[in-house]
Design an enzyme around this catalytic site. Structure first.
Site, PDB file in Angstrom:
ATOM      1  N   ASP A  12       0.831  -4.709   5.061  1.00 31.04           N
ATOM      2  CA  ASP A  12       0.101  -5.844   4.526  1.00 31.04           C
ATOM      3  C   ASP A  12       0.776  -7.076   5.097  1.00 31.04           C
ATOM      4  OD1 ASP A  12      -2.152  -6.400   2.674  1.00 31.04           O
ATOM      5  OD2 ASP A  12      -0.694  -7.753   1.794  1.00 31.04           O
ATOM      6  N   SER A  13      -0.031  -8.010   5.556  1.00 27.79           N
ATOM      7  CA  SER A  13       0.555  -9.147   6.260  1.00 27.79           C
ATOM      8  C   SER A  13      -0.244 -10.411   6.016  1.00 27.79           C
ATOM      9  CB  SER A  13       0.595  -8.845   7.759  1.00 27.79           C
ATOM     10  OG  SER A  13      -0.703  -8.540   8.220  1.00 27.79           O
TER      11      SER A  13
END
Ligand code: IMP
Length: 210
Positions: free
Chosen positions: A74-75
């Protein structure tokens, strides 16, 4: 002790771009890569309040449904003057049409409204949290972060998302002006540039010391 004895790794994603980027970054390893998309696993609701929590939700769901070790990420981008927004909402700020020109101009508009003109008021960072999750419940996080600032107008023809307005510290090119190999510049024995490459370097170190 976590290891990949089955030589099989499930990429907990339905996003083709992300899956191929994972494949590229993992091609140093002798593991068979499959994805949640290929297995047609349902996508979990990402209702965590941090990158790590969202990465955990994705990897845990995929590992529990498939019985295979899963890796997720997740970014997003955090802008200091905007209280770290858009952060975990980076993808959602672009709306259902994935309009990143709009999302980038929103960041610039909000910074202008705050009178954030000088470079130090435009500080930002990209963050990537990877989660490796075993069906047994064991899991590990690998987090990468790169600092820089928001520039306007957008610069560069490469990349995706917010790349064109992010100028990493120490370079005079935005992420949008770097080719993918320059942006990641990752190798098994070298820490790369991007937040994702830094997180992958940590993951690789973890795997190779097993
Ligand atoms: P995720 O799929 O929920 O992790 O969404 C991450 C979002 O953050 C992407 O849609 C992009 O908007 C943004 N993002 C993450 N990494 C990058 C990057 O390397 N460049 C540009 N935008 C990124």
């Amino acid at each position: 002790m976590i290891n990949l004895e089955e030589k099989k790794l499930l990429i907990a994603s339905h996003n083709e771009g992300k899956i191929s980027e994972f494949r590229e970054l993992l091609n140093f390893f002798d593991v068979k890569i499959i994805s949640s998309k290929e297995l047609q696993l349902p996508e979990p609701v990402e209702d965590g309040i941090s990158f790590e929590e969202n990465a955990l939700i994705k990897a845990k769901s995929a590992a529990e449904l498939s019985g295979i070790v899963a890796l997720s990420d997740d970014s997003g981008i955090e802008v200091e003057a905007l209280d770290k927004r858009p952060g975990i909402y980076s993808a959602r700020w672009a709306g259902p049409d994935k309009n990143f020109v709009f999302a980038m101009s929103e960041i610039n508009r909000m910074l202008d409204e705050l009178g954030a003109v000088s470079e130090e008021k435009r500080r930002a960072c990209f963050v990537c949290a990877l989660c490796l999750y075993y069906p047994s419940g064991e899991h590990e996080f690998f987090v990468g972060k790169i600092d820089g600032k928001i520039v306007w107008p957008p610069r560069g023809k490469y990349g995706f998302g917010y790349d064109a307005i992010f100028l990493p510290d120490g370079l005079n090119k935005t992420f949008g002006e770097l080719t993918s190999s320059e942006k990641h510049s990752w190798a098994i024995d070298k820490v790369g540039l991007s937040h994702r490459a830094i997180a992958f370097s940590k993951f690789a170190k973890f795997l190779t010391k097993k």
